[in-house]
Design a protein around this motif. Sequence first.
Motif, PDB file in Angstrom:
ATOM      1  N   LEU A  76       0.841  -1.190   0.000  1.00 64.03           N
ATOM      2  CA  LEU A  76       0.000   0.000   0.000  1.00 64.03           C
ATOM      3  C   LEU A  76       0.883   1.249   0.000  1.00 64.03           C
ATOM      4  O   LEU A  76       2.108   1.158  -0.037  1.00 64.03           O
ATOM      5  CB  LEU A  76      -0.911  -0.008   1.230  1.00 64.03           C
ATOM      6  N   SER A  77       0.270   2.415   0.064  1.00 66.57           N
ATOM      7  CA  SER A  77       1.060   3.638   0.168  1.00 66.57           C
ATOM      8  C   SER A  77       1.748   3.663   1.526  1.00 66.57           C
ATOM      9  O   SER A  77       1.351   2.957   2.466  1.00 66.57           O
ATOM     10  CB  SER A  77       0.159   4.865   0.027  1.00 66.57           C
ATOM     11  N   ALA A  78       2.778   4.479   1.657  1.00 66.51           N
ATOM     12  CA  ALA A  78       3.527   4.538   2.914  1.00 66.51           C
ATOM     13  C   ALA A  78       2.633   4.952   4.077  1.00 66.51           C
ATOM     14  O   ALA A  78       2.733   4.407   5.183  1.00 66.51           O
ATOM     15  CB  ALA A  78       4.699   5.506   2.770  1.00 66.51           C
ATOM     16  N   ARG A  79       1.761   5.913   3.848  1.00 66.80           N
ATOM     17  CA  ARG A  79       0.855   6.355   4.917  1.00 66.80           C
ATOM     18  C   ARG A  79      -0.035   5.209   5.390  1.00 66.80           C
ATOM     19  O   ARG A  79      -0.234   5.001   6.591  1.00 66.80           O
ATOM     20  CB  ARG A  79      -0.014   7.514   4.423  1.00 66.80           C
ATOM     21  N   GLN A  80      -0.599   4.474   4.439  1.00 64.06           N
ATOM     22  CA  GLN A  80      -1.467   3.359   4.806  1.00 64.06           C
ATOM     23  C   GLN A  80      -0.679   2.235   5.479  1.00 64.06           C
ATOM     24  O   GLN A  80      -1.111   1.672   6.481  1.00 64.06           O
ATOM     25  CB  GLN A  80      -2.177   2.824   3.558  1.00 64.06           C
ATOM     26  N   ALA A  81       0.479   1.924   4.903  1.00 59.44           N
ATOM     27  CA  ALA A  81       1.263   0.791   5.394  1.00 59.44           C
ATOM     28  C   ALA A  81       1.766   1.002   6.814  1.00 59.44           C
ATOM     29  O   ALA A  81       1.830   0.050   7.607  1.00 59.44           O
ATOM     30  CB  ALA A  81       2.437   0.527   4.457  1.00 59.44           C
ATOM     31  N   PHE A  82       2.123   2.246   7.149  1.00 58.25           N
ATOM     32  CA  PHE A  82       2.720   2.493   8.456  1.00 58.25           C
ATOM     33  C   PHE A  82       1.779   3.225   9.420  1.00 58.25           C
ATOM     34  O   PHE A  82       1.531   2.754  10.531  1.00 58.25           O
ATOM     35  CB  PHE A  82       4.025   3.275   8.293  1.00 58.25           C
ATOM     36  N   LEU A  83       1.244   4.358   9.004  1.00 60.13           N
ATOM     37  CA  LEU A  83       0.410   5.135   9.919  1.00 60.13           C
ATOM     38  C   LEU A  83      -0.928   4.459  10.193  1.00 60.13           C
ATOM     39  O   LEU A  83      -1.450   4.534  11.310  1.00 60.13           O
ATOM     40  CB  LEU A  83       0.187   6.539   9.355  1.00 60.13           C
ATOM     41  N   ASP A  84      -1.501   3.800   9.189  1.00 60.17           N
ATOM     42  CA  ASP A  84      -2.799   3.145   9.377  1.00 60.17           C
ATOM     43  C   ASP A  84      -2.652   1.699   9.853  1.00 60.17           C
ATOM     44  O   ASP A  84      -3.292   1.287  10.818  1.00 60.17           O
ATOM     45  CB  ASP A  84      -3.611   3.177   8.074  1.00 60.17           C
TER      46      ASP A  84
END
Length: 262
Positions: A37-45
């Motif tokens: 996924l995108s970095a935001r989704q992969a890590f923050l979410d």
Amino acid sequence: LRPAAAATRVLVESDAAAGVETVDGGQVRAPIVVNALSARQAFLDCVGPALLDVGFQSAVAEERPRYASAQVRLALDGAPGDERTRANMSRRLVYAPSKEELADAYGAARRGGVGSPLILEAVFPSMFDRHAAPERGQVVSLLAHPVALLEEPPAEFRAAVERAVRETFERIAPGAGRRIVSADVRLPADLAKPLGAPVCAFAGAASVLPAWSRARALTGASGVAGYFFCGPEAQIGAGLSGAAGRRAAEAAVRHHRKKLRS
């Protein structure tokens, strides 16, 4: 393999990946998790800020300018009238605006629009294959950069891209604008849809060194052992490539072998 089980959260135990939680509340236990996924989704979410270093969160949240290129094909009812252009139609023609014009074009793209003139690459396929165009006609394939990278470009944006390309093409081939009978504009959203790929996969390439530094940070510094990232931000350069996935798979194999030896 569970193709219909969307993962919503990465299970982390003792700073190591332990599997994923699916959208239906179930769990799939695994010592290695690879996320595309995108970095935001992969890590923050999926992982959550509470388990991530503040500096790493900043790298994840960093927004890169969303530039892209547009593919445009023009049909002409004949060869351009300019002698210099006609003499070079079997070559790849490149037009680069002045520094000031280029700065304006990038500024417009950064704001979500289209500037003019653009960087333009032109090739006449009909010079090599006469079946590519009607008799006495010509077809020119153009790559225009930069334009804004939009998930769902409106009709007005598409029209602005075509207008900017026509104006810039006139600089390559003076007088050719009068011969244009049709235009086909392909934006990243058009290219991504049939492939089922994210539009950001077609983002214009950032400078290699910053892109490499960020990709390296995102793929190796999350602090969660056994968790590997191969999303769009791990890709260096523009376009679709399996390189990020391959690097993540190789890193996962090394991690697994290291655990077996310990």
